[in-house]
Design a protein around this motif. Sequence first.
Motif, mmCIF file in Angstrom:
data_model
loop_
_atom_site.group_PDB
_atom_site.id
_atom_site.type_symbol
_atom_site.label_atom_id
_atom_site.label_comp_id
_atom_site.label_asym_id
_atom_site.label_seq_id
_atom_site.Cartn_x
_atom_site.Cartn_y
_atom_site.Cartn_z
ATOM 1 N N ALA A 5 0.828 -1.212 0.000
ATOM 2 C CA ALA A 5 0.000 0.000 0.000
ATOM 3 C C ALA A 5 0.860 1.260 0.000
ATOM 4 O O ALA A 5 1.869 1.353 0.702
ATOM 5 C CB ALA A 5 -0.917 0.004 1.215
ATOM 6 N N PHE A 6 0.436 2.219 -0.798
ATOM 7 C CA PHE A 6 1.021 3.554 -0.871
ATOM 8 C C PHE A 6 -0.120 4.560 -0.773
ATOM 9 O O PHE A 6 -1.274 4.223 -1.007
ATOM 10 C CB PHE A 6 1.748 3.767 -2.208
ATOM 11 N N GLU A 7 0.217 5.804 -0.458
ATOM 12 C CA GLU A 7 -0.766 6.870 -0.500
ATOM 13 C C GLU A 7 -0.442 7.737 -1.720
ATOM 14 O O GLU A 7 0.690 8.192 -1.875
ATOM 15 C CB GLU A 7 -0.744 7.721 0.774
ATOM 16 N N LEU A 8 -1.435 7.919 -2.556
ATOM 17 C CA LEU A 8 -1.296 8.696 -3.786
ATOM 18 C C LEU A 8 -2.008 10.031 -3.604
ATOM 19 O O LEU A 8 -3.161 10.069 -3.180
ATOM 20 C CB LEU A 8 -1.911 7.929 -4.957
ATOM 21 N N VAL A 9 -1.308 11.108 -3.925
ATOM 22 C CA VAL A 9 -1.880 12.445 -3.829
ATOM 23 C C VAL A 9 -2.034 13.016 -5.230
ATOM 24 O O VAL A 9 -1.092 12.989 -6.026
ATOM 25 C CB VAL A 9 -0.981 13.385 -2.995
ATOM 26 N N LEU A 10 -3.224 13.506 -5.525
ATOM 27 C CA LEU A 10 -3.471 14.260 -6.748
ATOM 28 C C LEU A 10 -3.561 15.727 -6.361
ATOM 29 O O LEU A 10 -4.407 16.112 -5.542
ATOM 30 C CB LEU A 10 -4.772 13.807 -7.406
ATOM 31 N N ARG A 98 -2.383 0.550 -4.492
ATOM 32 C CA ARG A 98 -1.673 -0.698 -4.220
ATOM 33 C C ARG A 98 -0.932 -1.165 -5.467
ATOM 34 O O ARG A 98 -1.443 -1.054 -6.576
ATOM 35 C CB ARG A 98 -2.649 -1.766 -3.760
ATOM 36 N N SER A 99 0.257 -1.684 -5.222
ATOM 37 C CA SER A 99 1.117 -2.185 -6.296
ATOM 38 C C SER A 99 1.706 -3.519 -5.846
ATOM 39 O O SER A 99 1.923 -3.724 -4.644
ATOM 40 C CB SER A 99 2.235 -1.180 -6.551
ATOM 41 N N PRO A 100 1.977 -4.442 -6.778
ATOM 42 C CA PRO A 100 2.605 -5.699 -6.368
ATOM 43 C C PRO A 100 3.857 -5.426 -5.531
ATOM 44 O O PRO A 100 4.690 -4.585 -5.889
ATOM 45 C CB PRO A 100 2.948 -6.367 -7.696
ATOM 46 N N ALA A 101 3.952 -6.111 -4.406
ATOM 47 C CA ALA A 101 5.069 -5.904 -3.477
ATOM 48 C C ALA A 101 6.408 -6.051 -4.191
ATOM 49 O O ALA A 101 6.597 -6.965 -4.989
ATOM 50 C CB ALA A 101 4.968 -6.891 -2.321
ATOM 51 N N GLY A 102 7.297 -5.115 -3.904
ATOM 52 C CA GLY A 102 8.650 -5.166 -4.450
ATOM 53 C C GLY A 102 8.816 -4.560 -5.828
ATOM 54 O O GLY A 102 9.930 -4.476 -6.329
ATOM 55 N N THR A 103 7.732 -4.111 -6.461
ATOM 56 C CA THR A 103 7.867 -3.551 -7.808
ATOM 57 C C THR A 103 8.180 -2.062 -7.790
ATOM 58 O O THR A 103 8.641 -1.524 -8.791
ATOM 59 C CB THR A 103 6.595 -3.787 -8.661
ATOM 60 N N MET A 104 7.923 -1.391 -6.682
ATOM 61 C CA MET A 104 8.210 0.037 -6.559
ATOM 62 C C MET A 104 9.441 0.181 -5.660
ATOM 63 O O MET A 104 9.368 -0.085 -4.465
ATOM 64 C CB MET A 104 7.018 0.775 -5.936
#
Length: 114
Positions: A5-10, A98-104
């Motif tokens: 999980a990440f937090e995305l800000v627009l 959310r992004s697959p773990a380890g891809t970012m």
Amino acid sequence: MNLEAFELVLLRRTRQYEHFDDENRERIFREHLRHTMDMVASGRQLAAGPVSDSPAETELLCGLGLFQQGSLDAVRQLMDDDPGVRQGLYSFDVMTWRSPAGTMLFPAGPPQPS
């Protein structure tokens, strides 16, 4: 699949954006930029940058930021401290992404000068 999980800000220009004169808009933008770069350098923010080609909206999308603070409220507090937000030039939306773990992958510390 394990998702991270990440937090995305627009970041959006407010309706008041056009009511700021060029000098104040530039001054506030520079303060916003300095604040954002400080957050990235300190590791509080993972990535940030402008966007173009925003869809036609009342408040144009002008940037995005990526965080991993563990809560939307923590990111909202960080964004509320942004000079551009405080002075009414920008508003923002925060959401979980959310992004697959380890891809970012991000550097472990402040960026090094080139």
